[in-house]
Design a protein around this motif. Sequence first.
Motif, mmCIF file in Angstrom:
data_model
loop_
_atom_site.group_PDB
_atom_site.id
_atom_site.type_symbol
_atom_site.label_atom_id
_atom_site.label_comp_id
_atom_site.label_asym_id
_atom_site.label_seq_id
_atom_site.Cartn_x
_atom_site.Cartn_y
_atom_site.Cartn_z
ATOM 1 N N ASP A 108 0.796 -1.224 0.000
ATOM 2 C CA ASP A 108 0.000 0.000 0.000
ATOM 3 C C ASP A 108 0.826 1.271 0.000
ATOM 4 N N GLY A 109 2.143 1.150 0.189
ATOM 5 C CA GLY A 109 2.970 2.341 0.228
ATOM 6 C C GLY A 109 2.816 3.088 1.547
ATOM 7 N N PRO A 110 3.226 4.369 1.589
ATOM 8 C CA PRO A 110 3.142 5.147 2.839
ATOM 9 C C PRO A 110 1.734 5.100 3.434
ATOM 10 N N LEU A 111 1.672 4.971 4.753
ATOM 11 C CA LEU A 111 0.390 4.838 5.439
ATOM 12 C C LEU A 111 -0.229 6.206 5.707
ATOM 13 N N PRO A 112 -1.553 6.270 5.843
ATOM 14 C CA PRO A 112 -2.173 7.499 6.337
ATOM 15 C C PRO A 112 -1.571 7.864 7.697
ATOM 16 N N VAL A 113 -1.431 9.154 7.943
ATOM 17 C CA VAL A 113 -0.762 9.597 9.160
ATOM 18 C C VAL A 113 -1.445 9.035 10.404
ATOM 19 N N ALA A 114 -2.778 9.067 10.444
ATOM 20 C CA ALA A 114 -3.497 8.571 11.626
ATOM 21 C C ALA A 114 -3.202 7.098 11.864
ATOM 22 N N ASP A 115 -3.187 6.295 10.808
ATOM 23 C CA ASP A 115 -2.884 4.869 10.949
ATOM 24 C C ASP A 115 -1.459 4.670 11.452
ATOM 25 N N ALA A 116 -0.507 5.382 10.825
ATOM 26 C CA ALA A 116 0.905 5.211 11.193
ATOM 27 C C ALA A 116 1.143 5.559 12.656
ATOM 28 N N LEU A 117 0.571 6.674 13.117
ATOM 29 C CA LEU A 117 0.801 7.083 14.500
ATOM 30 C C LEU A 117 0.100 6.155 15.494
ATOM 31 N N SER A 118 -1.061 5.622 15.124
ATOM 32 C CA SER A 118 -1.738 4.658 15.997
ATOM 33 C C SER A 118 -0.904 3.390 16.144
ATOM 34 N N ILE A 119 -0.397 2.881 15.029
ATOM 35 C CA ILE A 119 0.464 1.693 15.067
ATOM 36 C C ILE A 119 1.724 1.995 15.878
ATOM 37 N N LEU A 120 2.294 3.174 15.665
ATOM 38 C CA LEU A 120 3.518 3.549 16.369
ATOM 39 C C LEU A 120 3.309 3.567 17.884
ATOM 40 N N ARG A 121 2.190 4.125 18.318
ATOM 41 C CA ARG A 121 1.906 4.168 19.764
ATOM 42 C C ARG A 121 1.779 2.766 20.348
ATOM 43 N N ALA A 214 7.087 7.709 5.166
ATOM 44 C CA ALA A 214 7.783 8.134 3.942
ATOM 45 C C ALA A 214 7.806 7.051 2.882
ATOM 46 N N GLY A 215 7.555 5.793 3.269
ATOM 47 C CA GLY A 215 7.615 4.707 2.307
ATOM 48 C C GLY A 215 9.032 4.229 2.044
#
Length: 872
Positions: A108-121, A214-215
């Motif tokens: 899917d390439g770079p993730l939506p910001v909300a998804d990325a930050l949720s996963i990161l947390r 950033a992908g």
Amino acid sequence: MATELRHALQDVLGDAYTIERELGGGGMSRVFLAVERSLARRVVIKVLPPEMTSGVSAARFQREILVTANLQHPHILPVLAAASHDDLLYYIMPYVEGHSLRERITFDGPLPVADALSILREICSALAQAHARGIVHRDVKPENVLLSGGHAIVADFGIARAFEAMSYGDRLTGTGFGVGTLGYMAPEQLAGDPTVDARADVFAVGVVAYEMLAGRQPFVGATPHALASAYFAEPPTPIDEIRPEVPPSAARAIMRALHSSPAQRFATAGELRDALGPTISQEVPRIVPRHQRAAFAAVVGLALVGLVSLGVLGWRLKQDATAGPPPERIVLAVLPFKNLGPADDAYFADGITEELTSRLASISELGVISRTSADQYRASTKTLKQIAGELGANYVLEGSVRWERAANGEGRVRVTPQLIRVRDDSHLWADRIDAELRDVFTVQSEIAERVAGALAVALGSTERARLVARPTESLAAYDTYMRADRLMTRDIASPTALVRAAELFADAAREDPKFALALAKLSMANLEVYDRFIDHTAGRLAAARVAADSAMKLDATLPEAHVARASLHEFDRDFDRAIAEYEIAQRARPSDGAILARSAAVLARRGQWNEAVRRVERAAELDPRSLETNMSAAEGLMLTRAYPAATRYMQRALAADSESVHQHLHKARIELAQGNTAGARATAHGVVQRFGAERAAGADGFEALIGVLDTTDLTALSQVSQTAFGDKLGYFLWRVMLFEFWRPTLAAAYADSVLAAGQHLRETDADDYRVRGVVGRLFAIKGDRDAAVRETRRSLEIMPITRDHMAWIEAAEIAAGNYARVGEQEAALELLDQLLRVPSLMSVERLRTEARWAPLRGHPRYQLLVNRSRAG
């Protein structure tokens, strides 16, 4: 070897576990799916092959793994057990349904910001608990983050430490370097510092966060030395410059985590989590799983053991067989309405069927089988239950049409529809509707509304408006439109029929200049005529653009208008705008399989493979008897290396039409990709025998199978005349490919002929990546290394993966073959490595068996590539 290991492991496990199959593996581990008999649950068993573990401290390996076994956290995947027997070391983990973060980034390439930050947390929360207990993961990377049920789960806690404790670090990463994965190891970890602490995990999490947004990774280096240099060169581009929508607090936290000095990073993952700032949304993002019936429904084991990774691993398996069936969805098949009038009036009954299908497909609660599949039962003698079973429908709408037209264009129409529930053959609704011909649209909308009512489907205001819409007020224009549509949908293979359809659509638009549907179809027909080189002129392309614009101005809610505009954007490689238009059309007509398949193709070209496969499989459900849709699904799944699922769709395509060469050739290519050379040879031989050498030679894609043919078939193909190809250039090029690995001297002679005959193409199509790549291949066959490298490099410059993923796959494989032939081994292997990391036609088995890769087989990197048990 894999079979021997499986049997050895089963012997060790005894009756406690039953191994179902191997999921995959890489580096120094293999992964198996098994059932724990006492609890009737599935588990994943990761095992080190015996040849890799001779002399290591098995007891210490077990102790190091079990140190982390008691970690309890909702985002940590626990180790259930670790054991050894002789030289066999293994550990057992829960079976997790979902897919890895690596898969999501890859597809899917770079993730939506909300998804990325949720996963990161969630990653940080898991690591924070471990850090609080003095446990360092040491190998945080996307492969070790599983996504299931909308949440992230961190896997392989303590595994890297266990490997480090086994005293063979030099054999893992090279003398003087620590255990981990290149690109994610902190500088101090890369240097082999034995005292690394939680700050090494913080660095790795920073890399994962950067890659999600950033992908790509923030630091690049093919070797430990190169990577170490990159760490202390210029810092990476700030993440908020690449993704300006990242909140400032999160951007600062991520960049601090990536600092080369441990003292400048956060002390623990908990500090990093707290520094990310407030969540963008309190709603937990839903990570959408792939379709339950797809081969891509993933059961993800754990990622590779903590090693320097050369590959990407994603295990794609069927869904858990123990899951309960989903609620029955209403799926309706609209069978072709019978024409009770003269044979010449059949187009009118087809028009009624098409319009009803389109109107009903706009209802979101209905699944409506596409017309192309239902149309195959026009004269079928099968029972309704048999037809519905083959189509996957639980309701059927059928009927008949009789109409009479007076000399002045007026007349009457009689439609007798009936709605049937298949399971008990009960008639839910039937009627006979007589109306003036000018009220034919009222008849269609009334039938659609009555069907929705009989099925207890609630209609929103927008859906109701679509059901009662009148495409035109001119019966003459509508009559012309139906004639054109029948040509377009039933005789699409004929260039003559396609041109005639475009003419009739234009006539319909002239009869009613406000007929937006006719203009939209006119645009699509003109673009098809242009793209298939039937009339490849600027005027034809311009006419397609004008018609699409006119349709949109007349009716911006019309799905076909958006499809027409999307097709042109796709032609222009403006994929973002194409997808946006297809999304609008799909929302208006959610059960239209053709729109789904079209949008899937664009997503594939953009590299969004998860969603592309989901859509094309959904399209195949709605259009189960369609040759084109099943071929698309087979091709998409082959690219993503889901070969069993690809084979199933190819069998459906063959059932729809076994008289086309293309399906048989593609079946052989799927066999070849799986290493079934004998099967591919038998299928290709069957094509030559059944369809003849001339038809086989002229079929698109047959050249990919030349390498598996025996001398008898090669000799028959060598006798094919120029008439199979239409022109001298195509004929000469075919003979180059035919003789390339069979009679190389002849191949070189024909390569000269192609270069001479195709000089005009090299000049007029200098910016066509295919022309450049093929010219590079011809120079390589001739032995002109410098010219081959020059042309090959230019082909890749013209078509980077960021421009068009599908086109890049073709360009990269051609380029890799060119480089291999002229001795540019590193360049060839780099491209092959990339092709194996992303969806493509390349497979490890093809790399092992095909003649074109023979010059690479002594290279160490080649051995690493072919030793992958499953390419990611």
